[in-house]
Write an enzyme that holds these catalytic residues in place. Structure first.
Site, mmCIF file in Angstrom:
data_model
loop_
_atom_site.group_PDB
_atom_site.id
_atom_site.type_symbol
_atom_site.label_atom_id
_atom_site.label_comp_id
_atom_site.label_asym_id
_atom_site.label_seq_id
_atom_site.Cartn_x
_atom_site.Cartn_y
_atom_site.Cartn_z
ATOM 1 N N GLY A 171 27.688 -24.349 80.750
ATOM 2 C CA GLY A 171 26.894 -25.221 81.599
ATOM 3 C C GLY A 171 26.896 -26.635 81.034
ATOM 4 O O GLY A 171 27.211 -26.855 79.864
ATOM 5 N N CYS A 172 26.529 -27.594 81.866
ATOM 6 C CA CYS A 172 26.553 -28.997 81.434
ATOM 7 C C CYS A 172 25.493 -29.277 80.367
ATOM 8 O O CYS A 172 25.811 -29.802 79.296
ATOM 9 C CB CYS A 172 26.381 -29.922 82.637
ATOM 10 S SG CYS A 172 25.000 -29.513 83.737
#
EC number: 1.2.1.38
Length: 310
Positions: free
Chosen positions: A116-117
């Site tokens: 995920g970012c």
């Protein structure tokens, strides 16, 4: 031999970014499904199974469905960009710089979970400190972050850019995840090697791409003798020789008065900073990246490259 790549979900935000990065390359063949047929299960299954690597840019449940479609085919390899498999023990975690051998794990894996970012920034800061013993067991880690609005996908992009919509978002910056149960917390905990879930406070700003992730620390609660310099040295050693993740020199950081969340927009790199009070009592670790770059599509392409080099 030309590698066949299928992006399942190529018409979404992440999928479009990956397709743009791969367009025009002669060393790969992009398999594609018309947008009007994206819900055609038979066509999707055929493409998934005919690819060398299928990149899933789908919601969690749709990703699980796609994985089930290739269950009996050991010839196809999968990169999944959803949260469905990021803490699954049978999937390689696609943050190649996380450990010295992580790139090799990605290279040899059949199944790779794209990070995920927010976790990319948080884990990038936290894991080296756990590995070096600087961040002790039980430390109450907090992670504060702001992302560009493209991280919310097509719906949020429309809400932010089209103020005529009934559900338009007028705020220039807003907090969310107020129950502190964000879907990225398990990922940060497991891959950050934390024995206690972090307190995560995400927010979104009125800019398309970019991200700042902060991990503030009290020096007195870290390993004895920890200073800004020892933390910086640990990060620098951890990422030595890496091209995509870099640690900004302390001398350079001391001359910085502000950080622009959009500085790395359109790039697939990540910068790490160490700031603190003059006496070193309070320390702030900062990761700067593009939420759609190293935080999503850029990482997926990097993982694809590693897998193709096996």
């Amino acid at each position: 031999m030309t590698a066949k790549i299928f992006i399942d979900g190529e018409h979404g935000t992440t999928g479009l970014q990956i397709r743009t990065r791969l367009a025009g390359r002669r060393d790969i063949e992009l398999l594609s499904i018309p947008e009007t047929e994206r819900r055609n299960a038979a066509m999707r299954e055929d493409l998934l199974n005919n690819a060398d690597i299928s990149i899933l840019c789908l919601p969690d449940d749709a990703s699980k469905e796609a994985v089930s479609m290739v269950a009996g085919n050991n010839n196809v390899r999968i990169i999944d960009t959803s949260t469905a498999y990021r803490v699954h023990q049978d999937w390689a975690y696609g943050f190649a710089e996380m450990d010295r051998d992580q790139g090799e794990k990605v290279r040899s894996a059949r199944f790779v979970a794209n990070p995920g970012c927010y976790p990319t920034g948080a884990i990038g800061l936290i894991r080296p400190l756990r590995a070096s013993g600087i961040l002790p067991d039980g430390y109450p880690v907090s992670v504060n972050a702001v992302s560009g609005y493209t991280g919310g996908g097509k719906q949020m992009i429309a809400q932010m850019e089209d103020q005529s919509r009934d559900d338009a978002i007028s705020a220039n910056n807003f907090l969310y995840g107020l129950t502190l149960k964000h879907k990225h917390v398990p990922e940060m905990t497991i891959h950050g090697q934390l024995d206690r879930a972090p307190l995560f406070a995400p927010s979104v700003g009125r800019f398309p791409q970019g991200m700042i992730v902060q991990v503030p620390l009290f020096a007195a609660d870290l390993a004895e003798g920890t200073t800004i310099e020892t933390i910086h040295a640990a990060l620098t050693a951890h990422y030595a020789g890496q091209d995509i993740v870099s640690v900004v020199p302390l001398a350079e950081s001391k001359g910085i008065s502000r950080i622009d969340a959009e500085e790395l927009a359109g790039k697939d790199t990540m910068k790490l900073f160490v700031f603190g009070t003059p006496g070193g009592e309070h320390i702030n670790l900062v990761a700067l990246l593009d939420n759609l770059g190293k935080g999503a599509s850029g990482a997926a392409v990097q993982n694809m490259e590693l897998m193709l080099s096996a």
